[in-house]
Design a protein around this motif. Structure first.
Motif, PDB file in Angstrom:
ATOM      1  N   GLY B 435     -59.838 -86.385  -8.165  1.00  0.00           N
ATOM      2  CA  GLY B 435     -58.984 -86.517  -6.985  1.00  0.00           C
ATOM      3  C   GLY B 435     -59.493 -85.678  -5.830  1.00  0.00           C
ATOM      4  N   PRO B 436     -58.702 -85.601  -4.766  1.00  0.00           N
ATOM      5  CA  PRO B 436     -59.144 -84.894  -3.568  1.00  0.00           C
ATOM      6  C   PRO B 436     -59.055 -83.375  -3.718  1.00  0.00           C
ATOM      7  CG  PRO B 436     -56.915 -85.695  -3.271  1.00  0.00           C
ATOM      8  CD  PRO B 436     -57.355 -86.183  -4.624  1.00  0.00           C
ATOM      9  N   VAL B 437     -60.016 -82.675  -3.142  1.00  0.00           N
ATOM     10  CA  VAL B 437     -59.982 -81.205  -3.103  1.00  0.00           C
ATOM     11  C   VAL B 437     -60.102 -80.786  -1.646  1.00  0.00           C
ATOM     12  CG1 VAL B 437     -61.233 -79.094  -3.716  1.00  0.00           C
ATOM     13  CG2 VAL B 437     -61.046 -80.959  -5.379  1.00  0.00           C
ATOM     14  N   ILE B 438     -59.202 -79.927  -1.191  1.00  0.00           N
ATOM     15  CA  ILE B 438     -59.302 -79.438   0.186  1.00  0.00           C
ATOM     16  C   ILE B 438     -60.353 -78.334   0.223  1.00  0.00           C
ATOM     17  CG2 ILE B 438     -58.090 -78.321   2.101  1.00  0.00           C
ATOM     18  CD1 ILE B 438     -55.555 -79.726   1.190  1.00  0.00           C
ATOM     19  N   ILE B 439     -61.418 -78.573   0.989  1.00  0.00           N
ATOM     20  CA  ILE B 439     -62.546 -77.638   0.996  1.00  0.00           C
ATOM     21  C   ILE B 439     -62.089 -76.286   1.537  1.00  0.00           C
ATOM     22  CG2 ILE B 439     -64.848 -77.176   1.962  1.00  0.00           C
ATOM     23  CD1 ILE B 439     -65.195 -80.256   2.055  1.00  0.00           C
ATOM     24  N   GLY B 440     -62.315 -75.247   0.740  1.00  0.00           N
ATOM     25  CA  GLY B 440     -61.944 -73.900   1.171  1.00  0.00           C
ATOM     26  C   GLY B 440     -60.465 -73.603   1.026  1.00  0.00           C
ATOM     27  N   GLY B 441     -59.698 -74.573   0.543  1.00  0.00           N
ATOM     28  CA  GLY B 441     -58.251 -74.355   0.422  1.00  0.00           C
ATOM     29  C   GLY B 441     -57.548 -74.653   1.735  1.00  0.00           C
ATOM     30  N   GLN B 442     -56.268 -74.959   1.650  1.00  0.00           N
ATOM     31  CA  GLN B 442     -55.550 -75.371   2.861  1.00  0.00           C
ATOM     32  C   GLN B 442     -54.953 -74.164   3.597  1.00  0.00           C
ATOM     33  OE1 GLN B 442     -52.217 -78.157   2.340  1.00  0.00           O
ATOM     34  NE2 GLN B 442     -53.036 -79.353   4.029  1.00  0.00           N
ATOM     35  N   MET B 443     -55.203 -74.104   4.879  1.00  0.00           N
ATOM     36  CA  MET B 443     -54.542 -73.080   5.707  1.00  0.00           C
ATOM     37  C   MET B 443     -53.072 -73.466   5.857  1.00  0.00           C
ATOM     38  SD  MET B 443     -57.295 -72.432   8.740  1.00  0.00           S
ATOM     39  CE  MET B 443     -59.047 -72.763   8.497  1.00  0.00           C
ATOM     40  N   PRO B 444     -52.207 -72.524   6.250  1.00  0.00           N
ATOM     41  CA  PRO B 444     -50.796 -72.851   6.433  1.00  0.00           C
ATOM     42  C   PRO B 444     -50.641 -74.125   7.262  1.00  0.00           C
ATOM     43  CG  PRO B 444     -51.118 -70.504   6.723  1.00  0.00           C
ATOM     44  CD  PRO B 444     -52.475 -71.106   6.532  1.00  0.00           C
ATOM     45  N   ILE B 445     -49.745 -74.997   6.818  1.00  0.00           N
ATOM     46  CA  ILE B 445     -49.630 -76.289   7.519  1.00  0.00           C
ATOM     47  C   ILE B 445     -48.186 -76.752   7.695  1.00  0.00           C
ATOM     48  CG2 ILE B 445     -49.984 -77.670   5.413  1.00  0.00           C
ATOM     49  CD1 ILE B 445     -51.680 -79.587   7.313  1.00  0.00           C
ATOM     50  N   ALA B 446     -47.293 -76.437   6.738  1.00  0.00           N
ATOM     51  CA  ALA B 446     -45.887 -76.841   6.902  1.00  0.00           C
ATOM     52  C   ALA B 446     -45.320 -76.144   8.134  1.00  0.00           C
ATOM     53  CB  ALA B 446     -45.090 -76.459   5.660  1.00  0.00           C
ATOM     54  N   SER B 447     -44.373 -76.775   8.810  1.00  0.00           N
ATOM     55  CA  SER B 447     -43.910 -76.238  10.093  1.00  0.00           C
ATOM     56  C   SER B 447     -43.433 -74.792   9.954  1.00  0.00           C
ATOM     57  CB  SER B 447     -42.831 -77.126  10.705  1.00  0.00           C
ATOM     58  OG  SER B 447     -41.839 -77.462   9.756  1.00  0.00           O
ATOM     59  N   GLN B 448     -42.685 -74.514   8.886  1.00  0.00           N
ATOM     60  CA  GLN B 448     -42.189 -73.147   8.719  1.00  0.00           C
ATOM     61  C   GLN B 448     -43.333 -72.162   8.439  1.00  0.00           C
ATOM     62  OE1 GLN B 448     -38.959 -72.678   5.845  1.00  0.00           O
ATOM     63  NE2 GLN B 448     -39.171 -70.455   6.032  1.00  0.00           N
ATOM     64  N   ALA B 449     -44.313 -72.628   7.643  1.00  0.00           N
ATOM     65  CA  ALA B 449     -45.460 -71.764   7.323  1.00  0.00           C
ATOM     66  C   ALA B 449     -46.238 -71.412   8.591  1.00  0.00           C
ATOM     67  CB  ALA B 449     -46.355 -72.456   6.300  1.00  0.00           C
ATOM     68  N   VAL B 450     -46.358 -72.382   9.474  1.00  0.00           N
ATOM     69  CA  VAL B 450     -47.084 -72.129  10.727  1.00  0.00           C
ATOM     70  C   VAL B 450     -46.366 -71.058  11.546  1.00  0.00           C
ATOM     71  CG1 VAL B 450     -47.730 -73.167  12.951  1.00  0.00           C
ATOM     72  CG2 VAL B 450     -48.231 -74.363  10.810  1.00  0.00           C
ATOM     73  N   GLU B 451     -45.038 -71.134  11.559  1.00  0.00           N
ATOM     74  CA  GLU B 451     -44.272 -70.117  12.294  1.00  0.00           C
ATOM     75  C   GLU B 451     -44.476 -68.726  11.675  1.00  0.00           C
ATOM     76  OE1 GLU B 451     -40.739 -73.222  13.740  1.00  0.00           O
ATOM     77  OE2 GLU B 451     -40.284 -71.687  12.231  1.00  0.00           O
ATOM     78  N   GLU B 452     -44.473 -68.678  10.358  1.00  0.00           N
ATOM     79  CA  GLU B 452     -44.670 -67.383   9.677  1.00  0.00           C
ATOM     80  C   GLU B 452     -46.090 -66.848   9.898  1.00  0.00           C
ATOM     81  OE1 GLU B 452     -43.585 -68.132   5.628  1.00  0.00           O
ATOM     82  OE2 GLU B 452     -41.456 -68.351   6.111  1.00  0.00           O
ATOM     83  N   TRP B 453     -47.031 -67.792   9.961  1.00  0.00           N
ATOM     84  CA  TRP B 453     -48.430 -67.450  10.223  1.00  0.00           C
ATOM     85  C   TRP B 453     -48.557 -66.775  11.591  1.00  0.00           C
ATOM     86  CZ3 TRP B 453     -52.563 -71.923  10.688  1.00  0.00           C
ATOM     87  CH2 TRP B 453     -53.855 -71.417  10.439  1.00  0.00           C
ATOM     88  N   MET B 454     -47.883 -67.343  12.567  1.00  0.00           N
ATOM     89  CA  MET B 454     -47.944 -66.803  13.931  1.00  0.00           C
ATOM     90  C   MET B 454     -47.300 -65.423  14.023  1.00  0.00           C
ATOM     91  SD  MET B 454     -47.201 -70.259  16.136  1.00  0.00           S
ATOM     92  CE  MET B 454     -47.610 -69.551  17.740  1.00  0.00           C
ATOM     93  N   GLN B 455     -46.334 -65.189  13.137  1.00  0.00           N
ATOM     94  CA  GLN B 455     -45.674 -63.875  13.118  1.00  0.00           C
ATOM     95  C   GLN B 455     -46.451 -62.859  12.282  1.00  0.00           C
ATOM     96  OE1 GLN B 455     -41.681 -64.683  11.616  1.00  0.00           O
ATOM     97  NE2 GLN B 455     -41.572 -66.459  12.974  1.00  0.00           N
ATOM     98  N   GLY B 456     -47.514 -63.311  11.628  1.00  0.00           N
ATOM     99  CA  GLY B 456     -48.305 -62.403  10.804  1.00  0.00           C
ATOM    100  C   GLY B 456     -47.715 -62.192   9.417  1.00  0.00           C
ATOM    101  N   LYS B 457     -46.689 -62.968   9.069  1.00  0.00           N
ATOM    102  CA  LYS B 457     -46.080 -62.805   7.747  1.00  0.00           C
ATOM    103  C   LYS B 457     -46.974 -63.365   6.645  1.00  0.00           C
ATOM    104  CE  LYS B 457     -41.234 -62.867   9.199  1.00  0.00           C
ATOM    105  NZ  LYS B 457     -40.065 -63.755   9.324  1.00  0.00           N
ATOM    106  N   ILE B 458     -47.718 -64.396   6.966  1.00  0.00           N
ATOM    107  CA  ILE B 458     -48.682 -64.936   5.995  1.00  0.00           C
ATOM    108  C   ILE B 458     -50.036 -65.108   6.681  1.00  0.00           C
ATOM    109  CG2 ILE B 458     -46.963 -66.123   4.545  1.00  0.00           C
ATOM    110  CD1 ILE B 458     -47.734 -68.721   5.992  1.00  0.00           C
ATOM    111  N   LYS B 459     -51.065 -65.262   5.857  1.00  0.00           N
ATOM    112  CA  LYS B 459     -52.422 -65.451   6.394  1.00  0.00           C
ATOM    113  C   LYS B 459     -53.108 -66.569   5.622  1.00  0.00           C
ATOM    114  CE  LYS B 459     -53.988 -61.505   8.855  1.00  0.00           C
ATOM    115  NZ  LYS B 459     -53.510 -62.221  10.051  1.00  0.00           N
ATOM    116  N   ALA B 460     -53.977 -67.277   6.289  1.00  0.00           N
ATOM    117  CA  ALA B 460     -54.863 -68.194   5.566  1.00  0.00           C
ATOM    118  C   ALA B 460     -55.909 -67.346   4.850  1.00  0.00           C
ATOM    119  CB  ALA B 460     -55.531 -69.137   6.543  1.00  0.00           C
ATOM    120  N   ASN B 461     -56.374 -67.810   3.716  1.00  0.00           N
ATOM    121  CA  ASN B 461     -57.468 -67.063   3.076  1.00  0.00           C
ATOM    122  C   ASN B 461     -58.412 -67.984   2.309  1.00  0.00           C
ATOM    123  OD1 ASN B 461     -56.104 -67.605   0.661  1.00  0.00           O
ATOM    124  ND2 ASN B 461     -54.859 -65.746   0.942  1.00  0.00           N
TER     125      ASN B 461
END
Lengths: 461, 461
Positions: B435-461
């Motif tokens: 099946g499909p594999v997201i190369i490097g893993g998926q960065m935050p994408i859900a609307s709430q996750a994006v908001e938390e990302w902008m606040q520095g609560k979560i990070k892509a890695n």
């Protein structure tokens, strides 16, 4: 953009110079990087910018029967979907005082009809050469050789003297460089990489929406003239040479070089060489005057370098004779500077028309063959002054092997300098009737000032 | 660089595919920006990189009589003075397993002798076309049309399936994007400009010595598909669409899009549209499988979008029928994604050979005509999945005026969305048997996750 009147005025002058002729000023096209839709960032032709000011691809200006016509494409719905709302060709023309516009599709037939007395500039880029070749139905070689020296000369005469609005643009470009050098001076430290310093520069360029006026040099190997790799890490005791420039909104260039001690303090050995370069730069700037040949400026700096290196024992004999023979070019293999304007080497696409009296070839002497600007200086000209001293191991070894200029060069002592690197100091100069003016003011340059700059005690402004 | 063995292996495969033929893989040249000596940053031909790995201008690989020869220039003392010490051609060849080297000056005669059965790839850039045209003594038009479909097809077959080393490169490119998006997510705020955010991106690219894989989009006008101006300031309530990618050391691309609320929080209206795009993206990724046509993936995302917009009342009628008719393309005028690799649109220089079955033309339906990849997916392919919903005022007005798809589109309600902008979400996918594999893993994408990302609560890695 400049005022509409200024573009009209420039075109009026060109019309007078090309009275009765048909002349084409072709804009640039987008250049593919990996494939047609993935392009390098667009750079408009400087000649087109000077006369028309429209920074968009696929346009042309034609002078015929004493009238100017702007050629371009009307935006399609596809253009709007992919690149956003765009003004019509007529609206674009009006912003720069061009009332007559025609679709680009009509240009080839018009050009072919008038091709026996068509004046155009030498295309320096593949896309433009192919475009003109297709429109004229002539081979690229024929098109390349068939350009008009008369039109090229007219552009040189127009563009070489900068008006107040142009000087303001160059000051604006300089201001971006000031901010960049202030930030880079503070960022340099052992353990960082050349790329880290480039990152500081690139960030400030982006913030100002500015393009580099050329690929920047940020290198601990300053002895490599045009080193545009950035992979070395900065080590205690090394020198970091930074040669970079910005383009203003209207695409005028700045071009500044400073050389920094990575550790924040020059060693005694570095300071000796640095101070010679600084003296040579000061001497060169002070030699700039209306009516003085730029070759004289070059030789004044060269002599200062030869004197300094002779005092240090790296050269020997009579410095005047050494310069005459070209021995100093081992350390300064390039020219003292170049014309500056819409291009960082202004109008270099027109060859040596801008830098040399018509028909005069460059000297074949090593070093002097790289002097881009020899002509007598005039008020309103803008140019760089950028002497340097470089220790190029391969070149030193070659010359030593040939015993070249052995009367003037102390090769034995040079062996201690093979890992020295290189130092260059560069400012942008406006020639005026009252003497030289450093465009935008001079950033810290004396060796002690550079050290204070790196410590944040002083700032360029 | 990859191991010598890997380059040898790749060339061995090409040799088998082109048995008995003469084939030229031409590298790229430096492209002048303002004049010959002021160039854009060098980008090597991806085909040449794939087979030879040498990231230097003015080189060529020739396959003849079952043998490969590398053509290039020996470095001169001028080269050393201006660009630093360089290995010899033989040394360069040895690093990539090419023992036979010849000076470039011998290439034209060899090519002309074998030109009746010479295979070469379509030159997409002016400098390369002119180079080949001069070597073959044929017109650019003849050269452009005379390329070898067989060789192009062979390169597609070789390059389309990525090996482990290539996937690692794409992960490395993704890692740079992760760092860039982490920094940009935190930097976005009202009052800043698009250029300020671009400055953050450019700084991180420079730090990693990475080139952009394409001109980045950082735009509050996400509804403009390929907006590469950055002059707008960010305002409360706006969306900022960032579509950018990095090139790894070996020039493999990442290509990621996220859309951020400038104020740090989506409005209810924005969230409704955002969540539809997110659902469409998830649906599309989950549709990716070996043996599935990418058209199916495109239509699955399209249906999700039509369903969502119908629920919102912006579309009406049966969503399946709307997608069949192409009505949803008002909101999604582009394809679901494209092949990814050494080029961000991998091998797009070879036309539709990579994306479509041989000889099959693209659909003429608006939207589908921009689908770059239709073919049945296979294990080892890497591609982007990037649905979006855009409100393009000019397009909406045009369609409304024509009453186009009036059965499926609620134009009256659309008037409230004319200043909405656009949303796109994009990840890079590896097709595997499992099946499909997201190369490097998926960065935050859900609307709430994006908001938390902008606040520095979560990070892509």
């Amino acid at each position: 953009m400049f005022t509409t009147e200024r573009y009209i005025e420039r075109r009026k002058k060109l019309l007078q110079m090309m009275a009765g002729e048909t002349a084409l000023i072709l804009g640039e096209r987008l250049v593919p990087r990996n494939y047609a839709a993935n392009t390098f960032s667009f750079r408009q032709s400087s000649h087109f910018l000077y006369l028309v000011g429209l920074n968009l691809p696929d346009m042309a200006l034609l002078l015929q029967d004493g009238q100017y016509t702007l050629f371009g494409e009307e935006p399609s719905m596809d253009d709007i979907v992919w690149t956003g709302p765009l003004p019509s060709l007529a609206e674009l023309g009006q912003t720069v005082g061009l009332d007559k516009v025609k679709p680009l599709s009509e240009l080839p037939a018009i050009l072919r009809k008038s091709q026996n007395n068509l004046h155009y500039l030498p295309p320096f880029q593949g896309e433009q050469l192919l475009w003109l070749s297709a429109m004229l139905e002539k081979s690229p070689a024929e098109v390349a050789s068939g350009y008009s020296k008369k039109l090229a000369k007219a552009l040189v005469d127009l563009r070489v003297i900068k008006d107040d609005a142009e000087i303001k643009e160059m000051q604006a470009a300089h201001k971006i460089s000031v901010e960049a050098y202030n930030a880079m001076a503070m960022a340099i430290a052992p353990g960082k990489s050349e790329y880290d310093i480039l990152a500081v520069l690139n960030g400030i360029m982006a913030k100002h929406a500015a393009e580099h006026s050329f690929s920047p040099i940020v290198s601990v190997h300053g002895e490599v003239m045009h080193n545009i790799t950035y992979k070395n890490s900065l080590k205690e005791g090394q020198l970091l040479l930074i040669d970079s420039g910005a383009e203003s909104k209207e695409c005028y260039a700045s071009d500044i070089t400073r050389t920094f001690p990575v550790s924040g303090k020059f060693t005694a050995k570095q300071k000796e060489i640095y101070d010679i370069v600084h003296r040579a730069q000061t001497k060169a700037i002070n030699t700039v005057a209306v009516g003085v040949e730029n070759l004289t400026v070059h030789l004044a700096a060269s002599l200062e370098i030869a004197k300094g290196l002779t005092e240090l024992g790296l050269m020997k004999g009579n410095p005047e004779e050494a310069v005459k023979a070209g021995a100093h070019a081992l350390f300064l293999p390039h020219g003292i500077g170049h014309m500056l304007g819409l291009d960082v080497h202004d109008m270099e696409d027109l060859g040596d028309l801008v830098g040399y009296p018509e028909g005069e070839p460059r000297s074949s002497q090593f070093g002097l063959n790289c002097l881009r600007l020899k002509r007598e200086l005039a008020a309103g000209w803008t140019l760089t002054i950028e002497p340097g001293i470089y220790f190029i191991p391969e070149l030193i070894k070659m010359w030593e092997g040939e015993k070249r200029h052995a009367d003037f060069i102390n090769y034995a002592k040079l062996h201690d300098y093979l890992d020295f690197g290189g130092i260059r100091l560069e400012d942008d100069i406006l020639v005026t009737d009252k003497g030289p003016v450093i465009i935008g003011g001079q950033m810290p340059i004396a060796s002690q000032a550079v050290e204070e700059w790196m410590q944040g005690k002083i700032k360029a402004n």
